[in-house]
Design an enzyme around this catalytic site. Sequence first.
Site, PDB file in Angstrom:
ATOM      1  N   ASN A  61       3.954  11.709  -9.551  1.00 36.21           N
ATOM      2  CA  ASN A  61       4.656  10.203  -9.262  1.00 36.21           C
ATOM      3  C   ASN A  61       5.687  10.932  -8.074  1.00 36.21           C
ATOM      4  O   ASN A  61       5.397   9.812  -6.678  1.00 36.21           O
ATOM      5  CB  ASN A  61       5.630   9.872 -10.408  1.00 36.21           C
ATOM      6  CG  ASN A  61       4.504   8.706 -11.556  1.00 36.21           C
ATOM      7  OD1 ASN A  61       3.589   8.826 -10.717  1.00 36.21           O
ATOM      8  ND2 ASN A  61       6.016   8.601 -13.177  1.00 36.21           N
ATOM      9  N   ARG A 389     -11.040   0.013  -9.598  1.00 35.67           N
ATOM     10  CA  ARG A 389     -10.652   1.327  -9.796  1.00 35.67           C
ATOM     11  C   ARG A 389     -11.719   1.141 -11.181  1.00 35.67           C
ATOM     12  O   ARG A 389     -11.393   1.114 -11.805  1.00 35.67           O
ATOM     13  CB  ARG A 389      -9.231   1.605  -9.976  1.00 35.67           C
ATOM     14  CG  ARG A 389      -8.272   1.738  -9.244  1.00 35.67           C
ATOM     15  CD  ARG A 389      -7.257   2.508  -9.512  1.00 35.67           C
ATOM     16  NE  ARG A 389      -6.350   2.179  -8.907  1.00 35.67           N
ATOM     17  CZ  ARG A 389      -5.762   2.756  -7.576  1.00 35.67           C
ATOM     18  NH1 ARG A 389      -6.603   3.678  -7.203  1.00 35.67           N
ATOM     19  NH2 ARG A 389      -4.503   2.181  -7.393  1.00 35.67           N
ATOM     20  N   ARG A 419      -5.088   2.352  -3.314  1.00 34.62           N
ATOM     21  CA  ARG A 419      -5.313   3.480  -2.769  1.00 34.62           C
ATOM     22  C   ARG A 419      -5.578   5.169  -3.837  1.00 34.62           C
ATOM     23  O   ARG A 419      -5.910   4.849  -4.739  1.00 34.62           O
ATOM     24  CB  ARG A 419      -3.517   3.728  -2.088  1.00 34.62           C
ATOM     25  CG  ARG A 419      -3.066   4.613  -2.247  1.00 34.62           C
ATOM     26  CD  ARG A 419      -1.536   4.662  -1.830  1.00 34.62           C
ATOM     27  NE  ARG A 419      -1.583   3.296  -0.937  1.00 34.62           N
ATOM     28  CZ  ARG A 419      -0.903   2.846  -0.707  1.00 34.62           C
ATOM     29  NH1 ARG A 419       0.129   2.388  -1.913  1.00 34.62           N
ATOM     30  NH2 ARG A 419      -0.501   2.180   0.067  1.00 34.62           N
ATOM     31  N   HIS A 449      -7.518  -7.775  -5.904  1.00 37.30           N
ATOM     32  CA  HIS A 449      -7.028  -7.338  -7.062  1.00 37.30           C
ATOM     33  C   HIS A 449      -7.589  -7.459  -8.444  1.00 37.30           C
ATOM     34  O   HIS A 449      -6.574  -7.268  -9.412  1.00 37.30           O
ATOM     35  CB  HIS A 449      -5.220  -7.091  -7.289  1.00 37.30           C
ATOM     36  CG  HIS A 449      -4.893  -6.061  -7.897  1.00 37.30           C
ATOM     37  ND1 HIS A 449      -4.319  -6.977  -8.551  1.00 37.30           N
ATOM     38  CD2 HIS A 449      -4.581  -4.697  -7.715  1.00 37.30           C
ATOM     39  CE1 HIS A 449      -3.460  -5.034  -9.478  1.00 37.30           C
ATOM     40  NE2 HIS A 449      -4.186  -4.470  -9.332  1.00 37.30           N
ATOM     41  N   TYR A 482      -3.621   2.734 -20.256  1.00 36.12           N
ATOM     42  CA  TYR A 482      -2.797   1.281 -19.768  1.00 36.12           C
ATOM     43  C   TYR A 482      -2.214   0.637 -20.778  1.00 36.12           C
ATOM     44  O   TYR A 482      -3.996   0.174 -21.668  1.00 36.12           O
ATOM     45  CB  TYR A 482      -2.939   0.780 -18.786  1.00 36.12           C
ATOM     46  CG  TYR A 482      -3.310   2.451 -17.293  1.00 36.12           C
ATOM     47  CD1 TYR A 482      -2.764   3.502 -17.576  1.00 36.12           C
ATOM     48  CD2 TYR A 482      -3.349   1.497 -16.330  1.00 36.12           C
ATOM     49  CE1 TYR A 482      -2.645   4.380 -16.379  1.00 36.12           C
ATOM     50  CE2 TYR A 482      -3.635   2.423 -15.546  1.00 36.12           C
ATOM     51  CZ  TYR A 482      -2.907   3.836 -15.018  1.00 36.12           C
ATOM     52  OH  TYR A 482      -3.154   4.911 -13.750  1.00 36.12           O
ATOM     53  N   ARG A 578       8.185  -3.038 -15.576  1.00 41.07           N
ATOM     54  CA  ARG A 578       8.276  -1.515 -15.825  1.00 41.07           C
ATOM     55  C   ARG A 578       9.014  -0.214 -15.094  1.00 41.07           C
ATOM     56  O   ARG A 578       9.293   0.158 -15.089  1.00 41.07           O
ATOM     57  CB  ARG A 578       7.085  -0.780 -16.519  1.00 41.07           C
ATOM     58  CG  ARG A 578       7.055   0.685 -16.162  1.00 41.07           C
ATOM     59  CD  ARG A 578       5.428   0.871 -16.478  1.00 41.07           C
ATOM     60  NE  ARG A 578       4.027   0.410 -15.781  1.00 41.07           N
ATOM     61  CZ  ARG A 578       3.960   1.020 -14.243  1.00 41.07           C
ATOM     62  NH1 ARG A 578       4.284   1.983 -14.252  1.00 41.07           N
ATOM     63  NH2 ARG A 578       2.891   0.478 -14.162  1.00 41.07           N
ATOM     64  N   HIS A 606       1.274  -1.940 -18.621  1.00 41.75           N
ATOM     65  CA  HIS A 606       0.888  -2.435 -17.504  1.00 41.75           C
ATOM     66  C   HIS A 606       0.007  -3.881 -17.300  1.00 41.75           C
ATOM     67  O   HIS A 606       0.197  -5.280 -16.395  1.00 41.75           O
ATOM     68  CB  HIS A 606      -0.755  -1.689 -17.574  1.00 41.75           C
ATOM     69  CG  HIS A 606      -1.572  -1.766 -15.684  1.00 41.75           C
ATOM     70  ND1 HIS A 606      -2.764  -2.499 -15.790  1.00 41.75           N
ATOM     71  CD2 HIS A 606      -1.371  -1.548 -15.281  1.00 41.75           C
ATOM     72  CE1 HIS A 606      -3.200  -2.600 -14.426  1.00 41.75           C
ATOM     73  NE2 HIS A 606      -2.047  -2.108 -13.817  1.00 41.75           N
TER      74      HIS A 606
END
Length: 701
Positions: A61, A389, A419, A449, A482, A578, A606
């Site tokens: 992270n 993704r 990203r 998204h 997730y 979160r 998530h």
Amino acid sequence: MDILGFDIFKFFSDTIRVKEKKYINREISWLAFNHRVLQEAKDHRNPLYERLKFLAIYSSNSDEFFRVRVASVRSLMRLKKKTKKKYDIDPDVLLDEINRIVTKQQEEYGNIFRNEILKEMRDHKVFLISEKETKPDHEQFISTYFKEHILPHLNYTFLGDTRKEIFLQSKQLYLVVQLRQSNDPPQKYHYAIIELPTHSVSRFIELPKIENKFYIMFLDDVVRKNLHYVFPQFDVITSYSIKLTRDAELYFEEELNGDIVQILRNAIKKRKTGAPSRFLYDATMPPEIKNLLRKSLQLSEKEMIPGARYHNFSDFFNFPNPEGVLPVFEPLPPIVVPQLSAYQSMFTALREKDWILHYPYHSFDPVIRFLEEAAHDPKVLQIRITLYRLASQSKVVNALITAAKNKKRVTAYVELMARFDEESNIYWAEELKNAGVKVLYSYPGLKVHAKLCLVTRSEGNVKRRYGYLSTGNFNEKTAQLYTDHGIFTSDLRLTNEMYEVFRFLNKKITTTKTSHLLVAPFSLRKRLIDFIDQEIHNAQQNLPASITIKMNSLEDREMIDKLYEASKAGVSITLLIRGICCLVPGEKSFSKNISAFSIVGRFLEHGRVYIFHNGGNEIMYLSSADWMKRNLSKRVEVAFPVYDESIKREIKDMLNFQLMDSVKARVLDKNLKNVYKQSESGKPIESQLEIYHYLKAKSST
């Protein structure tokens, strides 16, 4: 300055102020989130091997934070004073605060690793040793291993050698080695930089077992121990680890209206040579070596960050667990929903009712089954899907390719700007294209998204649509880690509007007009504000009024101000956030009716859930969107309603477990202390385990 299609000046002027009392700075809030990850590494209730993984997550992270966020803030330091004043930007103040917090966290990190985790590993007879702690029985193995597996891959450069340019790759590990020759005058030293071959050799080397004890060495220390083989003409004095992190943002010098794939490929190449954003060095390094490196690498003092002896702790994701002696989490096998599995066809199941799955508690297999059935069913005419993704060995892509080969019309909307997945998504897009899939990319400056899949099937004289809407990606790997929600439906209210969203993505229409789905950047923000306004109105009429929101991040100023307005009106607001939370809860003058909590645990939270009391006629939405400016204004996002009452109850039960959590929940407040939430009953409740057992029990009834 244009980054990914939006004005960075305006963006940072909204997020960079450190001292405003009504808003917590975005970067500082993110650092508080990463500290919650560090707390998990310290928490002795977690198994030892999993605590190592949390150290790896914290490190990973941090790397991304410096590669993207800090690099972007640092770029603002080059602005003229007049421009900084115009946009109310003070990047120097923010960078100083970031460095102060990160340095403090790094000290805590080192203490957890050295004084807690390493000690407990020794209690389990696992010893992570340095080059000075090796046993005589290890010497021959280490020497042979180095010569055969490491030495052939070593590259080094001498500082001061004008024939070779010194270029440090981002995130790569290096040793700076101090050397001297026997005929050198006193105080004359030579310095070399060695690149550690972590792409060719494991970061951790397992040594021969001795008397039921397991010994492991860092690759760094194996190299240190054998430097005399690398520099036979020199005496090796000492060595220190270093690591450079580069700006990983993608900057475009041209509009994204040409060959987007080629433009993106060019930008990815430039990422590898991005400006330095952080230079980590061993804090024990003497000042003269530090200054030599700073000058040789043309770094500023603000880019120099003292660190520990070792860097890239994200490598602990792959730390050995010899013979499984280090404790791990108790397995939680994904739950199969037998009622859904009993149907011969997913389409039959969806015609009867809506179905919801909650990952990673439930198996992701029904999603793959849905796509594979669509690929083989002769009645299926078309498949439309959004891809953000994907797994490295994607069953989702395989099913779409099979469908195309079976003459289905398949359209995939691939988001190339996800990203650090840009190269992977380019690869999958080309694989899909080669198989005959129609591949479309998102609009310039507008990421897709939303997580949607729509299947059109011929049934008699009609075409019927079947949909899948989710808060998470079409990724069977992350679905094991997730927490997300996915709904299968044939409800015309939803599938007809999904069709409208896909028409927009296919550029058949320029906007979407939907009554049931909330679609960004068109209706999502406005409808959310309408829902909040209704709660404000009800509170002003002395009627029950409440809002419960679960999401990853809350940063959008307009939405925060609207929640403050609702709090002042008497609306009870509960937030489960979160990550980033720029809202300040519990302040008497503007947010006394807002409470906020964060859960960081075994699984990464998530899913996004929005619940509005609505005078007793409760409204519930699941969504792909956080309440961030980019999600509500610069992305295609979809929030979808939950109409089935049994599904509503199930989601509320899960949220109630989370609101009762007294093991992994932290209280969010203006002080960012991450204090653990206390149990009201005295009984410890860990919501992720409670949810798993709750759903498992439901699957057997």
